[in-house]
Design an enzyme around this catalytic site. Structure first.
Site, mmCIF file in Angstrom:
data_model
loop_
_atom_site.group_PDB
_atom_site.id
_atom_site.type_symbol
_atom_site.label_atom_id
_atom_site.label_comp_id
_atom_site.label_asym_id
_atom_site.label_seq_id
_atom_site.Cartn_x
_atom_site.Cartn_y
_atom_site.Cartn_z
ATOM 1 N N TYR A 37 -1.549 -0.225 10.299
ATOM 2 C CA TYR A 37 -1.762 -0.750 8.938
ATOM 3 C C TYR A 37 -0.577 -0.388 8.037
ATOM 4 C CZ TYR A 37 -3.693 -0.954 4.174
ATOM 5 O OH TYR A 37 -3.891 -1.202 2.838
ATOM 6 N N SER A 95 0.850 -1.193 0.000
ATOM 7 C CA SER A 95 0.000 0.000 0.000
ATOM 8 C C SER A 95 0.882 1.238 0.000
ATOM 9 C CB SER A 95 -0.879 0.033 1.254
ATOM 10 O OG SER A 95 -1.529 1.294 1.365
HETATM 11 P P1 NAP Z 1 -11.712 -5.376 0.735
HETATM 12 O O1 NAP Z 1 -12.591 -4.820 -0.342
HETATM 13 O O2 NAP Z 1 -11.993 -5.013 2.168
HETATM 14 O O3 NAP Z 1 -11.699 -6.977 0.588
HETATM 15 C C1 NAP Z 1 -10.941 -7.692 1.509
HETATM 16 C C2 NAP Z 1 -10.842 -9.137 1.060
HETATM 17 O O4 NAP Z 1 -9.956 -9.815 1.974
HETATM 18 C C3 NAP Z 1 -12.164 -9.853 1.110
HETATM 19 O O5 NAP Z 1 -12.176 -10.798 0.073
HETATM 20 C C4 NAP Z 1 -12.119 -10.538 2.482
HETATM 21 O O6 NAP Z 1 -12.882 -11.737 2.540
HETATM 22 C C5 NAP Z 1 -10.645 -10.883 2.572
HETATM 23 N N1 NAP Z 1 -10.138 -11.061 3.936
HETATM 24 C C6 NAP Z 1 -10.160 -10.187 4.974
HETATM 25 N N2 NAP Z 1 -9.585 -10.732 6.047
HETATM 26 C C7 NAP Z 1 -9.199 -11.983 5.685
HETATM 27 C C8 NAP Z 1 -8.568 -13.045 6.366
HETATM 28 N N3 NAP Z 1 -8.222 -12.958 7.670
HETATM 29 N N4 NAP Z 1 -8.331 -14.191 5.688
HETATM 30 C C9 NAP Z 1 -8.697 -14.327 4.387
HETATM 31 N N5 NAP Z 1 -9.300 -13.346 3.685
HETATM 32 C C10 NAP Z 1 -9.551 -12.198 4.346
HETATM 33 O O7 NAP Z 1 -10.183 -5.008 0.487
HETATM 34 P P2 NAP Z 1 -9.439 -4.384 -0.808
HETATM 35 O O8 NAP Z 1 -9.592 -2.900 -0.750
HETATM 36 O O9 NAP Z 1 -9.823 -5.111 -2.039
HETATM 37 O O10 NAP Z 1 -7.909 -4.673 -0.425
HETATM 38 C C11 NAP Z 1 -7.175 -5.771 -0.962
HETATM 39 C C12 NAP Z 1 -5.705 -5.563 -0.614
HETATM 40 O O11 NAP Z 1 -5.250 -4.334 -1.182
HETATM 41 C C13 NAP Z 1 -5.432 -5.467 0.895
HETATM 42 O O12 NAP Z 1 -4.219 -6.114 1.197
HETATM 43 C C14 NAP Z 1 -5.309 -3.967 1.127
HETATM 44 O O13 NAP Z 1 -4.535 -3.661 2.253
HETATM 45 C C15 NAP Z 1 -4.664 -3.535 -0.175
HETATM 46 N N6 NAP Z 1 -4.870 -2.104 -0.477
HETATM 47 C C16 NAP Z 1 -6.121 -1.597 -0.652
HETATM 48 C C17 NAP Z 1 -6.265 -0.231 -0.891
HETATM 49 C C18 NAP Z 1 -7.616 0.422 -1.086
HETATM 50 O O14 NAP Z 1 -7.688 1.676 -1.062
HETATM 51 N N7 NAP Z 1 -8.702 -0.340 -1.293
HETATM 52 C C19 NAP Z 1 -5.128 0.594 -0.961
HETATM 53 C C20 NAP Z 1 -3.885 0.029 -0.788
HETATM 54 C C21 NAP Z 1 -3.757 -1.321 -0.530
HETATM 55 P P3 NAP Z 1 -14.482 -11.745 2.853
HETATM 56 O O15 NAP Z 1 -15.154 -11.297 1.571
HETATM 57 O O16 NAP Z 1 -14.785 -13.170 3.186
HETATM 58 O O17 NAP Z 1 -14.707 -10.779 3.985
#
Ligand code: NAP
Length: 251
Positions: A160, A146
């Site tokens: 985080y 991130s």
């Molecule tokens: P999201 O929409 O909140 O989705 C999270 C996903 O992770 C869901 O599929 C959830 O499963 C799963 N998850 C959460 N905890 C878990 C666990 N303990 N074991 C297995 N699966 C788990 O998140 P996102 O925004 O797509 O983020 C994906 C990645 O990108 C993350 O690593 C995040 O830190 C990174 N990221 C995101 C952003 C942003 O702005 N969105 C920016 C920088 C980095 P369920 O559906 O079953 O809940």
């Protein structure tokens, strides 16, 4: 089953960036294992969508912060696909806004267990299957970092940000450790991306509130992040390892 096709496991593939990676991977010809932890309906609907589009896909439950779940998840992929060519450490969490002087040990430990320990355990299982040292045929790993790792997320979630700093170091160190074993390891480092993660951290309006502060005056989309992941997994990136690719619109 087409045993010649490459396979991919995506943690947290049920929603957000992970789901976009699964969709693009299905279109690129991968057989796709979609991990989730709680939203079974979303994971199974996505698997059905990919199957309907002619890909092989299945949903596999497991908490990446739980070692037994991680081992069982990779064994489920062994059983279903018989090989692992690509792996994406995508599952990750944020928490509600807090300063460091307000954080409990429980909060910081949960953050590190899921975002850091989980990524290490999954990387271990992927390397055991891909490394030529272990009789594997090589492969590619992409970790989700991130922009927070560079920015520190003051007043919001320094825990985080620190967990993503660890992901950057895991990426560089593991890439060098397995460079001679047929495995490339890279990271994609998104900026603010439109997904549910902001609402899960109690800030459903975070994208709207911050977009004017971003160089492109907009957040990224899950598909824009997924494109970078698919590129790094592909043979087009054959000489790229240990790289951390910012997909953050200049932020
Ligand atoms: P999201 O929409 O909140 O989705 C999270 C996903 O992770 C869901 O599929 C959830 O499963 C799963 N998850 C959460 N905890 C878990 C666990 N303990 N074991 C297995 N699966 C788990 O998140 P996102 O925004 O797509 O983020 C994906 C990645 O990108 C993350 O690593 C995040 O830190 C990174 N990221 C995101 C952003 C942003 O702005 N969105 C920016 C920088 C980095 P369920 O559906 O079953 O809940």
């Amino acid at each position: 089953m087409n045993a010649d096709k490459k396979t991919l496991l995506v943690t947290g593939g049920s929603r957000g960036i992970g789901a976009a990676i699964c969709r693009q991977a299905g279109r690129a010809g991968y057989r796709v294992a979609i991990n989730y932890v709680s939203d079974q309906a979303a994971a199974e609907a996505l698997a059905a969508e990919l199957e309907a589009a002619g890909s092989e896909a299945f949903a596999v439950k497991g908490d990446v912060g739980n070692e037994a779940d991680v081992v069982a998840m990779f064994e489920a992929v062994d059983k279903a696909f018989g090989r692992l060519d690509a792996f994406v450490n995508n599952a990750g969490i944020v928490d509600v806004k807090a300063r460091v002087d307000e954080m409990s040990a429980e909060r910081v430990e949960r953050m590190m267990r899921i975002n850091v320990v989980g990524s290490f355990l999954c990387a271990r299982e992927a390397v055991k299957r891909m490394s030529t040292r272990h009789g594997g045929k090589g492969g590619a790993i992409v970790n989700l970092s991130s922009a927070a790792a560079r920015l520190g997320s003051p007043g919001e979630y320094v825990d985080y940000a620190a967990s993503k700093g660890a992901i950057d170091t895991l990426t560089v160190g593991l890439a060098r450790e397995v460079a001679l074993e047929g495995i490339r390891v890279n990271a994609v480092s998104p900026g603010i991306t439109e997904t549910d993660i902001h609402a899960s951290g109690g800030q459903p309006d975070r994208v709207a509130r911050m977009q004017d502060l971003l160089p492109m005056k907009r957040a990224g989309t899950a598909d824009e992040v997924a494109s970078a992941v698919l590129y790094l997994l592909s043979d087009a990136a054959s000489y790229i390892t240990g790289a951390i690719l910012n997909v953050s619109g200049g932020r």
